[in-house]
Design a protein around this motif. Structure first.
Motif, PDB file in Angstrom:
ATOM      1  N   VAL A 194      40.871 -48.658 -45.252  1.00  0.00           N
ATOM      2  CA  VAL A 194      39.452 -48.564 -44.915  1.00  0.00           C
ATOM      3  C   VAL A 194      38.802 -47.481 -45.768  1.00  0.00           C
ATOM      4  O   VAL A 194      39.196 -46.303 -45.708  1.00  0.00           O
ATOM      5  N   LEU A 195      37.785 -47.857 -46.551  1.00  0.00           N
ATOM      6  CA  LEU A 195      37.067 -46.871 -47.357  1.00  0.00           C
ATOM      7  C   LEU A 195      36.038 -46.162 -46.491  1.00  0.00           C
ATOM      8  O   LEU A 195      35.230 -46.793 -45.813  1.00  0.00           O
ATOM      9  N   ASP A 196      36.086 -44.838 -46.524  1.00  0.00           N
ATOM     10  CA  ASP A 196      35.207 -43.995 -45.704  1.00  0.00           C
ATOM     11  C   ASP A 196      34.442 -43.074 -46.647  1.00  0.00           C
ATOM     12  O   ASP A 196      34.962 -42.056 -47.107  1.00  0.00           O
ATOM     13  N   ASN A 197      33.191 -43.430 -46.964  1.00  0.00           N
ATOM     14  CA  ASN A 197      32.390 -42.634 -47.891  1.00  0.00           C
ATOM     15  C   ASN A 197      31.800 -41.419 -47.193  1.00  0.00           C
ATOM     16  O   ASN A 197      31.073 -41.560 -46.205  1.00  0.00           O
ATOM     17  N   ARG A 198      32.104 -40.235 -47.736  1.00  0.00           N
ATOM     18  CA  ARG A 198      31.599 -38.981 -47.174  1.00  0.00           C
ATOM     19  C   ARG A 198      31.118 -38.095 -48.320  1.00  0.00           C
ATOM     20  O   ARG A 198      31.879 -37.316 -48.891  1.00  0.00           O
ATOM     21  N   GLY A 199      29.846 -38.256 -48.688  1.00  0.00           N
ATOM     22  CA  GLY A 199      29.297 -37.497 -49.800  1.00  0.00           C
ATOM     23  C   GLY A 199      28.868 -36.098 -49.386  1.00  0.00           C
ATOM     24  O   GLY A 199      28.830 -35.750 -48.212  1.00  0.00           O
ATOM     25  N   GLY A 200      28.527 -35.298 -50.414  1.00  0.00           N
ATOM     26  CA  GLY A 200      28.007 -33.961 -50.178  1.00  0.00           C
ATOM     27  C   GLY A 200      28.841 -32.877 -50.817  1.00  0.00           C
ATOM     28  O   GLY A 200      30.071 -32.927 -50.797  1.00  0.00           O
ATOM     29  N   ALA A 201      28.141 -31.895 -51.426  1.00  0.00           N
ATOM     30  CA  ALA A 201      28.771 -30.706 -52.001  1.00  0.00           C
ATOM     31  C   ALA A 201      29.852 -31.064 -53.020  1.00  0.00           C
ATOM     32  O   ALA A 201      30.946 -30.504 -52.999  1.00  0.00           O
ATOM     33  N   SER A 202      29.530 -32.005 -53.911  1.00  0.00           N
ATOM     34  CA  SER A 202      30.456 -32.447 -54.967  1.00  0.00           C
ATOM     35  C   SER A 202      31.782 -32.947 -54.410  1.00  0.00           C
ATOM     36  O   SER A 202      32.821 -32.849 -55.062  1.00  0.00           O
ATOM     37  N   GLY A 203      31.722 -33.478 -53.206  1.00  0.00           N
ATOM     38  CA  GLY A 203      32.927 -34.049 -52.610  1.00  0.00           C
ATOM     39  C   GLY A 203      33.773 -33.077 -51.831  1.00  0.00           C
ATOM     40  O   GLY A 203      34.780 -33.469 -51.234  1.00  0.00           O
ATOM     41  N   THR A 204      33.381 -31.800 -51.795  1.00  0.00           N
ATOM     42  CA  THR A 204      34.221 -30.815 -51.102  1.00  0.00           C
ATOM     43  C   THR A 204      34.125 -30.946 -49.580  1.00  0.00           C
ATOM     44  O   THR A 204      35.056 -30.554 -48.876  1.00  0.00           O
ATOM     45  N   LEU A 205      33.041 -31.509 -49.066  1.00  0.00           N
ATOM     46  CA  LEU A 205      32.963 -31.744 -47.613  1.00  0.00           C
ATOM     47  C   LEU A 205      34.024 -32.760 -47.198  1.00  0.00           C
ATOM     48  O   LEU A 205      34.695 -32.605 -46.173  1.00  0.00           O
ATOM     49  N   ALA A 206      34.183 -33.806 -48.013  1.00  0.00           N
ATOM     50  CA  ALA A 206      35.195 -34.828 -47.732  1.00  0.00           C
ATOM     51  C   ALA A 206      36.598 -34.236 -47.860  1.00  0.00           C
ATOM     52  O   ALA A 206      37.485 -34.521 -47.047  1.00  0.00           O
ATOM     53  N   ALA A 207      36.807 -33.413 -48.879  1.00  0.00           N
ATOM     54  CA  ALA A 207      38.129 -32.809 -49.075  1.00  0.00           C
ATOM     55  C   ALA A 207      38.493 -31.899 -47.908  1.00  0.00           C
ATOM     56  O   ALA A 207      39.642 -31.889 -47.444  1.00  0.00           O
ATOM     57  N   ASP A 208      37.519 -31.156 -47.412  1.00  0.00           N
ATOM     58  CA  ASP A 208      37.771 -30.286 -46.266  1.00  0.00           C
ATOM     59  C   ASP A 208      38.111 -31.114 -45.031  1.00  0.00           C
ATOM     60  O   ASP A 208      39.009 -30.757 -44.250  1.00  0.00           O
ATOM     61  N   TYR A 209      37.406 -32.226 -44.851  1.00  0.00           N
ATOM     62  CA  TYR A 209      37.676 -33.108 -43.713  1.00  0.00           C
ATOM     63  C   TYR A 209      39.115 -33.617 -43.751  1.00  0.00           C
ATOM     64  O   TYR A 209      39.828 -33.593 -42.737  1.00  0.00           O
ATOM     65  N   VAL A 210      39.551 -34.080 -44.921  1.00  0.00           N
ATOM     66  CA  VAL A 210      40.911 -34.609 -45.037  1.00  0.00           C
ATOM     67  C   VAL A 210      41.936 -33.490 -44.898  1.00  0.00           C
ATOM     68  O   VAL A 210      42.970 -33.669 -44.245  1.00  0.00           O
ATOM     69  N   ALA A 211      41.656 -32.342 -45.496  1.00  0.00           N
ATOM     70  CA  ALA A 211      42.590 -31.211 -45.416  1.00  0.00           C
ATOM     71  C   ALA A 211      42.855 -30.800 -43.971  1.00  0.00           C
ATOM     72  O   ALA A 211      43.946 -30.334 -43.638  1.00  0.00           O
ATOM     73  N   LYS A 212      41.865 -30.995 -43.109  1.00  0.00           N
ATOM     74  CA  LYS A 212      42.002 -30.599 -41.703  1.00  0.00           C
ATOM     75  C   LYS A 212      42.416 -31.763 -40.796  1.00  0.00           C
ATOM     76  O   LYS A 212      42.469 -31.613 -39.577  1.00  0.00           O
ATOM     77  N   SER A 213      42.700 -32.918 -41.389  1.00  0.00           N
ATOM     78  CA  SER A 213      43.133 -34.074 -40.601  1.00  0.00           C
ATOM     79  C   SER A 213      44.626 -33.986 -40.297  1.00  0.00           C
ATOM     80  O   SER A 213      45.366 -33.219 -40.924  1.00  0.00           O
ATOM     81  N   ARG A 214      45.059 -34.797 -39.344  1.00  0.00           N
ATOM     82  CA  ARG A 214      46.486 -34.838 -39.016  1.00  0.00           C
ATOM     83  C   ARG A 214      47.280 -35.344 -40.218  1.00  0.00           C
ATOM     84  O   ARG A 214      46.896 -36.325 -40.847  1.00  0.00           O
ATOM     85  N   PRO A 215      48.405 -34.701 -40.532  1.00  0.00           N
ATOM     86  CA  PRO A 215      49.201 -35.115 -41.696  1.00  0.00           C
ATOM     87  C   PRO A 215      50.127 -36.289 -41.380  1.00  0.00           C
ATOM     88  O   PRO A 215      51.343 -36.218 -41.570  1.00  0.00           O
ATOM     89  N   ASP A 216      49.539 -37.372 -40.917  1.00  0.00           N
ATOM     90  CA  ASP A 216      50.333 -38.519 -40.489  1.00  0.00           C
ATOM     91  C   ASP A 216      50.252 -39.697 -41.456  1.00  0.00           C
ATOM     92  O   ASP A 216      50.729 -40.799 -41.153  1.00  0.00           O
ATOM     93  N   GLY A 217      49.635 -39.472 -42.618  1.00  0.00           N
ATOM     94  CA  GLY A 217      49.528 -40.544 -43.599  1.00  0.00           C
ATOM     95  C   GLY A 217      48.442 -41.550 -43.295  1.00  0.00           C
ATOM     96  O   GLY A 217      48.311 -42.540 -44.020  1.00  0.00           O
TER      97      GLY A 217
END
Length: 324
Positions: free
Chosen positions: A64-87
């Protein structure tokens, strides 16, 4: 005492590892989210969709593609970094969220080096230098002559401060000892429109984006910032051929997972993406977009990242580049 003995026993110590191994064998048993760090409709969506169909065929689960724009993509990276590491939550990342962000935004809410782990490098697309047809220049010698005759005055467009196009410009300036008038825009499309109108003279962008205007004779290809020529514009020489091998800038895209993702899951994902990149339909889709398949597994991808940090950090430091 009995409890301590059980906890210290080999069986107790290996039980979690066995559980993770069994889980990896059934992974994924739910839809997997691939976060795209930009709004919908961009080139990253093309890559995500290209591998997504094969992903579902192989796993029985949708990507599933989940588009999360903003701040050159760092908002999306922060979201994933804080997600559960379950793949089940991944990001399609580029240097903008990692090596470039690390040098440009020291106050990031995540650590690009440690909070995301490489899974699979998918594709790369070289940037290239283009000149407006209205500028009258047709080759690199002409570009350099124009820049040296009017240092700091020739307008050079980019999609924004700190963008890869901006960094390619600065890398070019540092390699050639030239100065340019940087004109930041809010996106590549606006830059190309003004290139066609002759408002700005030069820009760095990916070849597929510029090809329609090249064919319409509104912009002219000058030099490719990649290791070898591209089939998209085969007549364009590389900077390496022209004596500037240090001007090399590619947009690479790779899948990353949150820190702590089990190695077995990472290996499984890499195998899935590698197989998806072999699919003829996916390959055709990516070729039309100008992306070259450059698969690398977790270890190779990690080495690419480690070389990227000092390279872009030095360009940013020497150019005194900020987001303002």
């Amino acid at each position: 005492m009995l409890r301590r003995s059980l906890l210290a026993s080999p069986l107790a110590l290996t039980a979690p590892a066995l559980a993770r191994s069994a889980w990896a064998q059934t992974y994924p048993d739910r839809p997997v989210r691939l976060v795209i760090p930009y709004p919908a409709g961009g080139s990253l969506d093309v890559v995500g969709r290209a591998v997504g169909q094969k992903f579902q065929e192989m796993t029985g689960q949708p990507l599933v593609l989940d588009n999360r724009g903003g701040a050159s993509g760092t908002l999306a990276a922060d979201y994933v970094a804080k997600s559960r590491p379950d793949g089940l939550t991944l990001i399609l990342a580029s240097a903008a969220q990692l090596s470039i962000a690390s040098a440009l935004q020291p106050g990031l809410p995540y650590d690009p080096r440690t909070d995301l782990v490489p899974v699979s490098l998918l594709v790369s697309t070289p940037y290239a230098l283009f000149a407006s047809a209205a500028s009258g220049v047709t080759d690199l010698a002409g570009v350099l002559a124009r820049g040296r005759a009017r240092p700091g005055q020739v307008p050079f467009g980019s999609p924004g401060n700190g963008s890869l196009g901006h960094l390619a410009l600065e890398m070019f300036a540092q390699a050639t000892g030239t100065q340019w008038l940087h004109v930041p825009y809010r996106g590549a499309a606006q830059v190309m429109n003004d290139m066609a109108a002759g408002t700005v003279d030069l820009t760095f962008t990916v070849t597929a984006s510029a090809r329609p205007m090249v064919e319409a004779d509104k912009v002219r290809p000058i030099a490719l910032a990649g290791p070898e020529r591209t089939d998209v514009l085969p007549q364009m020489p590389t900077f390496r051929e022209l004596g500037y091998p240090q001007v090399e800038c590619e947009l690479w895209l790779g899948v990353m997972a949150p820190k702590g993702a089990p190695p077995a899951i990472v290996a499984r994902l890499d195998a899935i993406f590698q197989e998806a990149l072999r699919d003829p339909e996916a390959r055709a889709t990516l070729a039309r977009s100008g992306a070259a398949i450059t698969h690398q597994g977790p270890a190779q991808f990690a080495r690419l990242l480690e070389s990227d940090y000092p390279r872009w950090g030095e360009v940013i430091r020497r150019g005194n580049i900020t987001l303002n």
